[in-house]
Design an enzyme around this catalytic site. Sequence first.
Site, short mmCIF file in Angstrom:
data_model
loop_
_atom_site.label_atom_id
_atom_site.label_comp_id
_atom_site.label_asym_id
_atom_site.label_seq_id
_atom_site.Cartn_x
_atom_site.Cartn_y
_atom_site.Cartn_z
N ARG A 165 0.85 -1.18 0.00
CA ARG A 165 0.00 0.00 0.00
C ARG A 165 0.90 1.23 0.00
O ARG A 165 2.03 1.18 0.48
CB ARG A 165 -0.90 0.02 1.23
CG ARG A 165 -1.79 -1.22 1.38
CD ARG A 165 -2.58 -1.15 2.68
NE ARG A 165 -3.48 -2.30 2.85
CZ ARG A 165 -3.20 -3.40 3.51
NH1 ARG A 165 -1.99 -3.53 4.09
NH2 ARG A 165 -4.07 -4.39 3.62
N LYS A 191 -1.83 -2.36 8.08
CA LYS A 191 -3.01 -1.87 8.78
C LYS A 191 -3.06 -2.45 10.19
O LYS A 191 -2.60 -3.55 10.44
CB LYS A 191 -4.28 -2.27 8.01
CG LYS A 191 -4.51 -1.47 6.73
CD LYS A 191 -5.85 -1.81 6.11
CE LYS A 191 -6.13 -0.93 4.91
NZ LYS A 191 -7.46 -1.23 4.30
N HIS A 271 -3.07 2.08 -6.05
CA HIS A 271 -3.61 0.77 -5.71
C HIS A 271 -3.61 -0.16 -6.93
O HIS A 271 -3.63 -1.39 -6.77
CB HIS A 271 -5.02 0.91 -5.15
CG HIS A 271 -5.46 -0.25 -4.32
ND1 HIS A 271 -5.05 -0.43 -3.02
CD2 HIS A 271 -6.25 -1.32 -4.60
CE1 HIS A 271 -5.59 -1.53 -2.53
NE2 HIS A 271 -6.31 -2.11 -3.48
N ARG A 274 -0.70 -2.37 -6.71
CA ARG A 274 -0.92 -3.45 -5.74
C ARG A 274 -1.79 -4.55 -6.38
O ARG A 274 -1.49 -5.74 -6.24
CB ARG A 274 -1.61 -2.87 -4.50
CG ARG A 274 -1.94 -3.88 -3.40
CD ARG A 274 -2.40 -3.09 -2.17
NE ARG A 274 -3.05 -3.90 -1.17
CZ ARG A 274 -2.43 -4.59 -0.21
NH1 ARG A 274 -1.12 -4.60 -0.15
NH2 ARG A 274 -3.12 -5.27 0.70
N HIS A 297 -3.70 -9.05 4.05
CA HIS A 297 -5.15 -9.06 4.14
C HIS A 297 -5.59 -9.84 5.37
O HIS A 297 -5.07 -10.92 5.64
CB HIS A 297 -5.76 -9.71 2.90
CG HIS A 297 -5.73 -8.84 1.69
ND1 HIS A 297 -5.79 -9.34 0.40
CD2 HIS A 297 -5.66 -7.49 1.56
CE1 HIS A 297 -5.74 -8.34 -0.46
NE2 HIS A 297 -5.67 -7.21 0.22
N TYR A 306 -8.62 -10.09 -6.30
CA TYR A 306 -7.52 -9.93 -7.26
C TYR A 306 -7.30 -11.19 -8.11
O TYR A 306 -6.44 -11.20 -8.97
CB TYR A 306 -6.22 -9.63 -6.50
CG TYR A 306 -6.26 -8.36 -5.69
CD1 TYR A 306 -6.26 -7.11 -6.29
CD2 TYR A 306 -6.28 -8.40 -4.29
CE1 TYR A 306 -6.29 -5.95 -5.55
CE2 TYR A 306 -6.31 -7.25 -3.53
CZ TYR A 306 -6.32 -6.02 -4.17
OH TYR A 306 -6.36 -4.88 -3.43
#
Length: 323
Positions: A165, A191, A271, A274, A297, A306
């Site tokens: 990210r 995150k 993004h 990514r 994730h 994806y």
Amino acid sequence: MADLIPASKARALTAKQFGHLADVPPELEWLANIPNAKTRRAYKEDVNDFSHFAGLQNPVELRTITRAHVIAWRKELEVRELSPATIRRKLSALSSLFDYLCERNAVAGNPVDGVKRPLANGNEGSTPALGTAQARKLLEAPPEDTLKGIRDQAILATLLYHGLRREELCRLLVKDVQSREGVMHFRIQGKRDKIRYVPVHAAAQRLIEEYLAGAKHGEDLDGPLFRPVKNNRTEEKLNRPLDPASVYRNIVRHYGLLAGVSVAVNGLCVHSLRATAATNALSHQADIAKVQEWLGHANVSTTRLYDRRKTRPEDSPTFKVQY
């Protein structure tokens, strides 16, 4: 009790501050307890949107909300023609708040429970991914005879080969490129402050080493890895990380236009790189569980967005038609 909690020499909170904190409503506690600033800002806007719709004057009035109020708000969001993803996020924000109020026994139940949400596209993400030739053109777009060009090429390689990210890229320190069992890795703070280690691709490692040699801050281990080349006003080098917005504006968008990639890829953004990394890895038989861990994730369902192996253009019946 005095034996269990000995008095401190100097009280950090005044009596007035202690009283104010004790009186903080759980509605405000919930917001303050969200660690990610971007998520906190978005959730605050979503709850304020609902509060404005319902005519609430203070946080305590949230405790009078019923499922009928939430359904009416959902219908109003649909009238405003907001996207299904936006409506789902707004309902999720409100549900998160009421879950917290339930934990604090401030409400008897969550009125968002049972409110149907718009269906999400669970098959494929909306972020455009680049093809192999387009990714190569983007990587080759920065000039190789300037420090900025060398830095930007290293940044593009870091994004395209590792699926970071943009906030993760900007948080990288020099010491976050480190050897583990003889292999160079990125130490990435993702995150919710989760740390993951991703092996560095040989092409990206070479470009980063070339950039650090030219920028001469390779020994500044606690400093940011990618920095502005210089202050445009004073010409001095800056010891600060790049701004995530500038990564899009001055690097991805700039070189996308320069290489002609933006014309072919509608909605090219950071993004997209990514999405390109994830899509490319999955197309070359990478294990989806490993890709989930690689991308950071929390849920594999996000990683599946994806996975475009079932919709590869070359497998389309279009190319079986013959006249």
